[in-house]
Design a protein around this motif. Sequence first.
Motif, mmCIF file in Angstrom:
data_model
loop_
_atom_site.group_PDB
_atom_site.id
_atom_site.type_symbol
_atom_site.label_atom_id
_atom_site.label_comp_id
_atom_site.label_asym_id
_atom_site.label_seq_id
_atom_site.Cartn_x
_atom_site.Cartn_y
_atom_site.Cartn_z
ATOM 1 N N ALA A 44 74.599 72.702 -61.245
ATOM 2 C CA ALA A 44 74.408 72.458 -62.904
ATOM 3 C C ALA A 44 72.464 73.578 -63.342
ATOM 4 O O ALA A 44 72.222 74.310 -61.707
ATOM 5 N N ASP A 45 72.172 73.701 -63.885
ATOM 6 C CA ASP A 45 71.184 74.805 -65.173
ATOM 7 C C ASP A 45 70.040 74.132 -63.952
ATOM 8 O O ASP A 45 68.394 74.853 -63.865
ATOM 9 N N ASP A 46 69.733 72.795 -63.983
ATOM 10 C CA ASP A 46 68.626 71.934 -63.566
ATOM 11 C C ASP A 46 68.734 71.975 -61.754
ATOM 12 O O ASP A 46 68.078 70.698 -62.103
ATOM 13 N N ALA A 47 69.265 71.977 -61.735
ATOM 14 C CA ALA A 47 69.228 71.745 -59.647
ATOM 15 C C ALA A 47 68.643 71.863 -59.023
ATOM 16 O O ALA A 47 67.932 73.706 -59.076
ATOM 17 N N PRO A 48 67.997 71.253 -58.423
ATOM 18 C CA PRO A 48 66.733 72.170 -57.367
ATOM 19 C C PRO A 48 66.968 72.991 -56.195
ATOM 20 O O PRO A 48 68.101 73.471 -56.436
ATOM 21 N N LEU A 49 66.177 73.625 -56.201
ATOM 22 C CA LEU A 49 66.558 75.085 -55.637
ATOM 23 C C LEU A 49 66.197 74.223 -53.707
ATOM 24 O O LEU A 49 64.865 73.872 -53.667
ATOM 25 N N GLY A 50 67.067 75.304 -52.865
ATOM 26 C CA GLY A 50 66.703 75.612 -51.501
ATOM 27 C C GLY A 50 66.672 76.599 -50.962
ATOM 28 O O GLY A 50 67.351 77.365 -51.495
ATOM 29 N N PRO A 51 66.361 76.884 -49.764
ATOM 30 C CA PRO A 51 66.540 78.640 -49.790
ATOM 31 C C PRO A 51 67.246 78.790 -48.632
ATOM 32 O O PRO A 51 68.164 78.046 -47.897
ATOM 33 N N VAL A 52 67.630 80.073 -49.144
ATOM 34 C CA VAL A 52 69.057 80.599 -48.117
ATOM 35 C C VAL A 52 68.533 81.474 -47.113
ATOM 36 O O VAL A 52 67.701 82.145 -46.165
ATOM 37 N N THR A 53 69.097 80.644 -45.504
ATOM 38 C CA THR A 53 68.564 81.122 -44.517
ATOM 39 C C THR A 53 69.764 82.350 -43.813
ATOM 40 O O THR A 53 69.220 82.444 -42.710
ATOM 41 N N VAL A 54 70.593 82.472 -44.510
ATOM 42 C CA VAL A 54 71.544 83.378 -43.581
ATOM 43 C C VAL A 54 71.442 85.096 -44.695
ATOM 44 O O VAL A 54 71.039 84.917 -45.534
ATOM 45 N N ASP A 55 72.414 86.336 -44.106
ATOM 46 C CA ASP A 55 72.839 87.031 -44.942
ATOM 47 C C ASP A 55 73.322 86.705 -45.775
ATOM 48 O O ASP A 55 75.219 86.173 -45.891
ATOM 49 N N ASP A 56 73.595 87.773 -46.530
ATOM 50 C CA ASP A 56 74.604 88.164 -47.906
ATOM 51 C C ASP A 56 76.114 88.957 -47.891
ATOM 52 O O ASP A 56 76.893 88.747 -48.060
ATOM 53 N N ALA A 57 75.217 90.044 -46.730
ATOM 54 C CA ALA A 57 75.417 91.551 -46.822
ATOM 55 C C ALA A 57 75.209 91.771 -45.349
ATOM 56 O O ALA A 57 74.015 91.978 -44.940
ATOM 57 N N ALA A 58 76.619 92.271 -44.977
ATOM 58 C CA ALA A 58 75.945 93.378 -43.204
ATOM 59 C C ALA A 58 77.009 94.816 -43.161
ATOM 60 O O ALA A 58 77.712 94.861 -43.369
ATOM 61 N N ALA A 59 75.903 95.099 -43.271
ATOM 62 C CA ALA A 59 76.951 96.888 -42.514
ATOM 63 C C ALA A 59 76.239 96.915 -41.257
ATOM 64 O O ALA A 59 74.607 96.629 -40.867
ATOM 65 N N PHE A 60 76.893 97.990 -40.451
ATOM 66 C CA PHE A 60 76.977 98.464 -38.581
ATOM 67 C C PHE A 60 77.503 99.431 -39.154
ATOM 68 O O PHE A 60 78.453 99.240 -38.777
#
Length: 405
Positions: A247-263
């Motif tokens: 829902a649009d009013d849900a409280p936020l929390g931190p993302v502590t991992v990667d969304d993308a990796a390249a190597f």
Amino acid sequence: MAQQEGRSMPTRRKLRVALVGGGFMGRAHSHAWRTAPRFFDLPADPVLSLLVGRDPRKAAAAADRLGWSDWSADWREAVTRDDVDLVDICTPGDTHADIALAALAAGKHVLCEKPLANSVADAERMSAAAERAADSGIVAMCGYSYRRTPALALARTFVEENRLGRIRHVRASYLQDWLTDPRAPLTWRLDKARAGSGTLGDIGAHSIDTAQWLTGQRITTVSATLRTFVTERPRLSEQVGLGGRAADDAPLGPVTVDDAAAFTASFSEGALGVFEATRMATGRRNANRIEINGEVGSVAFDFERMNELEYFDGRGPDTGAEGFRRIQVTDPVHPYMAQWWPTGHGIGYEHLFTHQVADLVSAIGTGSTAAPSFADALDVQRVLAAVEASAADRSRATDIRRERS
């Protein structure tokens, strides 16, 4: 055929299984345990004895729905019960080590989902325990299920038969898009404490394992970049499935991992590797791809066309009509396919887990080593750690060889 009156059927050996985790992967494993003995001639019949989940209500409902005889809310019961021979671990990575180590110490066979653990140290402890348990006939295997794709297994055969010649390039990408929406919720997969890493460990680990397994080579050095595009996401009191929206009013929390990796990567026999993994590739649902180029041939695979393998044979005459050949991997001569449907009738994602169960039960029955072993999975964990170290350093390649010495 019905049992004839007055005649008893021979009693087959039973392999009593406890499943820890009844979510998405638990459902896939449950289907496989039920299906494998119906299509493959196994040395033992799996018995779905116990399902374990954290929430008692959900665990009971999942056990009933998925065909398990009993349920529990405590994974320790799977380890201590006498009517359990094998523990199947389908939980977040932060619990893998504790469950697997306890199960091996109790003399249970173990199937553990990937990645093996959240750290190299835990993976080393698990691999050492599995090696000790093997002396007593206990089998431990890590669930890199894409190895069981018939087309990829055929590609490995081509490499082993030297149809590609000396390998020069490995090009692997795994593209998903279920996190593209910034309102996609903050599930456990986005919490480093529980998941270990993000896209890298979730799907990039598959590419690493597949590349090393197909080539028969190890990755020796990496130079990497990790990126988190959305740093905060909505918290939910109840988790939703992959692709859900908060829902649009849900409280936020931190993302502590990667969304993308390249190597980039170097392999032990000189091949150059390029890897990409992301859960932010808009429009790509599950594009798991790999291409291997050798001196005289190439293979290419895309899981979105999982029953096909592209193969180029560069040893033929120059006729002006050269190109990749599309092999439909559905013939009885192809890996695993003799147990399924008539030629031309493809299989799906769920079949990989059935093949995994068949291979595991066969290894237990014959006393052989199951692959990928915990040692194989530890090697993937070392590559994951090297990628993270290289991305954090931003100035140098990370050499994995010293970690193996």
